[in-house]
Design a protein around this motif. Structure first.
Motif, mmCIF file in Angstrom:
data_model
loop_
_atom_site.group_PDB
_atom_site.id
_atom_site.type_symbol
_atom_site.label_atom_id
_atom_site.label_comp_id
_atom_site.label_asym_id
_atom_site.label_seq_id
_atom_site.Cartn_x
_atom_site.Cartn_y
_atom_site.Cartn_z
ATOM 1 N N ALA A 285 1.621 -27.283 117.770
ATOM 2 C CA ALA A 285 1.757 -26.536 116.519
ATOM 3 C C ALA A 285 3.196 -26.539 116.024
ATOM 4 O O ALA A 285 3.463 -26.764 114.846
ATOM 5 C CB ALA A 285 1.273 -25.096 116.716
ATOM 6 N N LEU A 286 4.140 -26.332 116.933
ATOM 7 C CA LEU A 286 5.544 -26.285 116.540
ATOM 8 C C LEU A 286 6.055 -27.638 116.062
ATOM 9 O O LEU A 286 7.050 -27.718 115.352
ATOM 10 C CB LEU A 286 6.401 -25.793 117.714
ATOM 11 C CG LEU A 286 6.191 -24.317 118.102
ATOM 12 C CD1 LEU A 286 6.968 -23.988 119.363
ATOM 13 C CD2 LEU A 286 6.623 -23.400 116.954
ATOM 14 N N GLY A 287 5.363 -28.699 116.447
ATOM 15 C CA GLY A 287 5.797 -30.034 116.072
ATOM 16 C C GLY A 287 5.258 -30.520 114.749
ATOM 17 O O GLY A 287 5.546 -31.636 114.325
ATOM 18 N N ARG A 332 -10.346 -27.343 109.223
ATOM 19 C CA ARG A 332 -10.238 -28.568 108.412
ATOM 20 C C ARG A 332 -10.349 -28.238 106.930
ATOM 21 O O ARG A 332 -9.639 -28.815 106.092
ATOM 22 C CB ARG A 332 -11.319 -29.568 108.808
ATOM 23 C CG ARG A 332 -11.070 -30.973 108.269
ATOM 24 C CD ARG A 332 -12.245 -31.885 108.533
ATOM 25 N NE ARG A 332 -11.922 -33.264 108.235
ATOM 26 C CZ ARG A 332 -11.754 -33.755 107.013
ATOM 27 N NH1 ARG A 332 -11.884 -32.958 105.966
ATOM 28 N NH2 ARG A 332 -11.458 -35.037 106.829
ATOM 29 N N ASP A 333 -11.271 -27.338 106.574
ATOM 30 C CA ASP A 333 -11.409 -26.938 105.176
ATOM 31 C C ASP A 333 -10.129 -26.286 104.672
ATOM 32 O O ASP A 333 -9.653 -26.569 103.560
ATOM 33 C CB ASP A 333 -12.581 -25.967 105.017
ATOM 34 C CG ASP A 333 -13.932 -26.653 105.185
ATOM 35 O OD1 ASP A 333 -13.995 -27.882 105.049
ATOM 36 O OD2 ASP A 333 -14.916 -25.947 105.474
ATOM 37 N N VAL A 334 -9.572 -25.406 105.505
ATOM 38 C CA VAL A 334 -8.337 -24.722 105.112
ATOM 39 C C VAL A 334 -7.191 -25.722 104.957
ATOM 40 O O VAL A 334 -6.323 -25.579 104.092
ATOM 41 C CB VAL A 334 -7.982 -23.631 106.149
ATOM 42 C CG1 VAL A 334 -6.626 -23.010 105.840
ATOM 43 C CG2 VAL A 334 -9.056 -22.557 106.182
ATOM 44 N N ALA A 335 -7.194 -26.765 105.794
ATOM 45 C CA ALA A 335 -6.109 -27.754 105.792
ATOM 46 C C ALA A 335 -6.031 -28.537 104.493
ATOM 47 O O ALA A 335 -5.011 -29.177 104.218
ATOM 48 C CB ALA A 335 -6.277 -28.722 106.964
ATOM 49 N N GLN A 336 -7.073 -28.487 103.665
ATOM 50 C CA GLN A 336 -7.051 -29.217 102.405
ATOM 51 C C GLN A 336 -6.237 -28.497 101.340
ATOM 52 O O GLN A 336 -5.931 -29.070 100.299
ATOM 53 C CB GLN A 336 -8.479 -29.451 101.901
ATOM 54 C CG GLN A 336 -9.372 -30.193 102.876
ATOM 55 C CD GLN A 336 -8.736 -31.466 103.386
ATOM 56 O OE1 GLN A 336 -8.344 -32.324 102.613
ATOM 57 N NE2 GLN A 336 -8.630 -31.578 104.691
ATOM 58 N N GLY A 337 -5.880 -27.251 101.592
ATOM 59 C CA GLY A 337 -5.082 -26.506 100.625
ATOM 60 C C GLY A 337 -3.611 -26.515 101.002
ATOM 61 O O GLY A 337 -3.159 -27.250 101.871
ATOM 62 N N PRO A 341 0.851 -26.027 108.382
ATOM 63 C CA PRO A 341 0.084 -26.560 109.501
ATOM 64 C C PRO A 341 0.509 -25.993 110.850
ATOM 65 O O PRO A 341 -0.287 -25.954 111.781
ATOM 66 C CB PRO A 341 0.332 -28.075 109.413
ATOM 67 C CG PRO A 341 1.579 -28.204 108.630
ATOM 68 C CD PRO A 341 1.605 -27.065 107.671
ATOM 69 N N GLN A 342 1.778 -25.561 110.965
ATOM 70 C CA GLN A 342 2.201 -24.929 112.214
ATOM 71 C C GLN A 342 1.391 -23.662 112.461
ATOM 72 O O GLN A 342 0.862 -23.435 113.552
ATOM 73 C CB GLN A 342 3.693 -24.600 112.169
ATOM 74 C CG GLN A 342 4.604 -25.823 112.153
ATOM 75 C CD GLN A 342 6.065 -25.422 112.119
ATOM 76 O OE1 GLN A 342 6.416 -24.307 111.724
ATOM 77 N NE2 GLN A 342 6.932 -26.319 112.546
ATOM 78 N N LEU A 343 1.288 -22.842 111.417
ATOM 79 C CA LEU A 343 0.530 -21.590 111.537
ATOM 80 C C LEU A 343 -0.950 -21.879 111.755
ATOM 81 O O LEU A 343 -1.601 -21.250 112.592
ATOM 82 C CB LEU A 343 0.734 -20.747 110.282
ATOM 83 C CG LEU A 343 -0.039 -19.418 110.218
ATOM 84 C CD1 LEU A 343 0.373 -18.512 111.373
ATOM 85 C CD2 LEU A 343 0.204 -18.726 108.884
ATOM 86 N N LEU A 344 -1.486 -22.840 111.023
ATOM 87 C CA LEU A 344 -2.904 -23.164 111.146
ATOM 88 C C LEU A 344 -3.239 -23.660 112.550
ATOM 89 O O LEU A 344 -4.241 -23.254 113.147
ATOM 90 C CB LEU A 344 -3.286 -24.226 110.112
ATOM 91 C CG LEU A 344 -4.755 -24.635 110.053
ATOM 92 C CD1 LEU A 344 -5.650 -23.433 109.779
ATOM 93 C CD2 LEU A 344 -4.969 -25.693 108.974
ATOM 94 N N ALA A 345 -2.388 -24.529 113.104
ATOM 95 C CA ALA A 345 -2.625 -25.036 114.458
ATOM 96 C C ALA A 345 -2.531 -23.918 115.482
ATOM 97 O O ALA A 345 -3.323 -23.855 116.436
ATOM 98 C CB ALA A 345 -1.622 -26.139 114.786
ATOM 99 N N ALA A 346 -1.566 -23.005 115.301
ATOM 100 C CA ALA A 346 -1.407 -21.902 116.251
ATOM 101 C C ALA A 346 -2.606 -20.956 116.209
ATOM 102 O O ALA A 346 -3.104 -20.503 117.248
ATOM 103 C CB ALA A 346 -0.121 -21.140 115.937
ATOM 104 N N VAL A 347 -3.094 -20.656 115.000
ATOM 105 C CA VAL A 347 -4.261 -19.777 114.863
ATOM 106 C C VAL A 347 -5.490 -20.418 115.480
ATOM 107 O O VAL A 347 -6.268 -19.770 116.200
ATOM 108 C CB VAL A 347 -4.503 -19.438 113.375
ATOM 109 C CG1 VAL A 347 -5.844 -18.734 113.198
ATOM 110 C CG2 VAL A 347 -3.377 -18.551 112.850
ATOM 111 N N LEU A 348 -5.673 -21.715 115.237
ATOM 112 C CA LEU A 348 -6.820 -22.415 115.804
ATOM 113 C C LEU A 348 -6.744 -22.417 117.329
ATOM 114 O O LEU A 348 -7.753 -22.181 118.005
ATOM 115 C CB LEU A 348 -6.882 -23.858 115.275
ATOM 116 C CG LEU A 348 -7.998 -24.729 115.861
ATOM 117 C CD1 LEU A 348 -9.376 -24.137 115.549
ATOM 118 C CD2 LEU A 348 -7.896 -26.155 115.339
#
Length: 357
Positions: A285-287, A332-337, A341-348
Motif C-alpha cells: 500500500a505504501l508503495g 476495483r469499482d472504487v479504484a475507477q474514481g 490507492p495507498q488508502l484503498l490498498a490499506a483498507v482492503l
C-alpha cells in the motif's frame, strides 16, 4: 511510419462525417469508450477528414466533384501529414512525465517549453511505433500542457482553415483528488473555443472528469468492435505465430484493438503485484503511486480475484472466499474514481485480514 488504418466504428464515423459535411460538427466533444477501443485513433481520423483537401468541406484545398466525401482520401498532402503525426494544425496532447526533466522551477514559460519538448518527444516515438502501449502510470496532463494548448488555440491555422486539438486520456487532467488546476484551466477553452478550432477529449471513465467539463462537451460514445474485426486487424498488423495465440489475444482484447498490445504484460504484472499484496499488504500500500489505481493497481485486483477463485475451486472455505472476492470487486469499482490507492490498498488489506480472523 504512418498510423495504422482505423477499422470498425462505421456508425460513429458516419455520424461524425455527416455532422462535418453539414456544418454541424460540435466544437467541443468527448469521445468516451473502453480502454483501447480506438478513441484517439478515431479523433485523428476526424482530424484527417476535417483537413482532407478532397472533402470540399473545411479542408486545406479545393474538393473534387461529386459533393463532400464521407472518408478522408488518405492521399493528399494534408491526409499524409495527419497520418504521419506532422500536420501543423493537428495538436495531439497525451499524458507526459515532466518529472523526468527539470521542473522549470516556478517559471511558467519554462514549464510550458518543457511540456512542448516532452510532447514532441512522445510524438516522435509514436511516429516510429504507431501501435503504442498504454501510457506510463505516472504520466499526466500537467498545467503546463494545458497552457501550451491554450497558446496554440489562440494561433491562426498554419495550413488549413481549422485547428484540431485532441486531449487523450483526459482522466489524467486530475492525477488525484485536490489537483484539478489543469482541468479547470481547460474549462474556458471548452466553453468558448475559437471559431476555427475543434477540441476532442477522450476518456474511458467520463465520471473521472469534472462535471463542469462534462457540461461543456458533446458526448460521443465509442463502442467495442466485433471480434471478427479485431481478428482481421491482428492478422494484418500484429505478428502472432499460432491460431491458438491469436484466438486468446482476440478474446482478451474484448472488442478493443488497443488491448492487443497490452495483453501479456499487464496480466503478468498483475499476478506479480497480487503476490506482493498478499505477502506484505501494508508495504504494498505504501508503495502505490497516484495513477496505479487506474492501471497496475486495477490489474493487481483482477489477479487477486482470480487467485481467490482458484482457491474456491480447490475446495477452500467457499463462504469466506466469496466475501473476499466481493471485497476485491468493490475495491476495483472504487479504484475507477479519483481515489488514493495507498488508502484503498490499506483498507482492503484490513478488510481481508478481518475476514480471515
Amino acid at each position: 511510419m504512418s498510423l495504422p488504418p482505423l477499422i470498425g466504428h462505421e456508425g460513429v464515423k458516419t455520424r461524425l462525417a455527416g455532422a462535418h459535411t453539414s456544418g454541424r460538427l460540435p466544437q467541443a466533444m468527448l469521445f468516451a469508450g473502453p480502454k483501447g477501443v480506438g478513441k484517439q485513433r478515431l479523433a485523428l481520423w476526424l482530424a484527417q477528414l476535417i483537413h482532407c483537401e478532397a472533402t470540399g468541406v473545411g479542408g486545406g484545398g479545393g474538393g473534387g466533384g461529386g459533393g463532400p466525401r464521407q472518408e478522408p482520401c488518405g492521399e493528399c498532402r494534408s491526409c499524409r501529414l495527419v497520418l504521419s503525426l506532422q500536420h501543423p494544425d493537428v495538436h495531439w496532447f497525451v499524458p507526459i512525465e515532466l518529472s523526468k526533466r527539470s521542473s522549470g522551477g516556478g517559471d511558467a514559460d519554462k514549464q510550458v517549453d518543457l511540456a512542448a519538448d516532452a510532447l514532441a518527444d512522445e510524438m516522435a516515438v509514436r511516429r516510429e511505433q504507431p501501435l503504442y502501449p498504454p501510457v506510463a502510470g505516472l504520466a499526466s496532463h500537467p498545467i503546463a500542457s494545458v497552457r501550451l494548448l491554450l497558446r496554440r488555440l489562440a494561433l491562426t491555422p498554419a495550413m488549413g482553415k481549422r485547428k484540431v486539438f485532441i486531449v487523450g486520456d483526459a482522466e489524467r487532467l486530475i492525477p488525484q483528488i485536490g489537483t484539478e488546476v489543469a482541468a479547470n484551466a481547460l474549462l474556458k477553452a471548452l466553453e468558448e473555443p475559437p471559431a476555427d478550432s475543434v477540441i476532442i477529449i477522450t476518456a474511458a471513465d467520463p465520471n473521472a472528469l469534472l462535471p463542469t467539463i462534462l457540461s461543456r462537451v458533446v458526448l460521443v460514445r465509442v463502442a467495442r468492435i466485433a471480434d471478427s474485426t479485431v481478428t482481421a486487424f491482428a492478422q494484418q498488423m500484429v505478428k502472432i505465430e499460432s491460431k491458438e495465440e491469436l484466438d486468446q489475444r482476440v478474446t482478451a482484447a474484448a472488442g478493443c484493438i488497443g488491448k492487443l498490445f497490452a495483453t501479456d504484460a499487464p496480466r503478468f504484472g498483475g499476478a506479480q503485484l497480487a503476490a506482493r499484496f498478499t505477502e506484505a499488504p501494508l508495504v504494498f500500500a505504501l508503495g502505490q503511486v497516484p495513477f496505479q489505481a487506474r492501471g497496475g493497481f486495477t490489474d493487481m485486483l483482477d489477479a487477486l480475484a482470480d487467485r481467490l477463485r482458484d482457491e474456491a475451486k480447490r475446495g477452500a472455505d467457499t463462504d469466506k472466499l466469496v466475501e473476499a472476492i466481493a471485497l476485491v470487486m468493490d475495491a476495483r469499482d472504487v479504484a475507477q474514481g479519483n481515489v488514493n490507492p495507498q488508502l484503498l490498498a490499506a483498507v482492503l488489506a484490513e478488510d481481508l485480514h478481518g475476514l480471515q480472523g
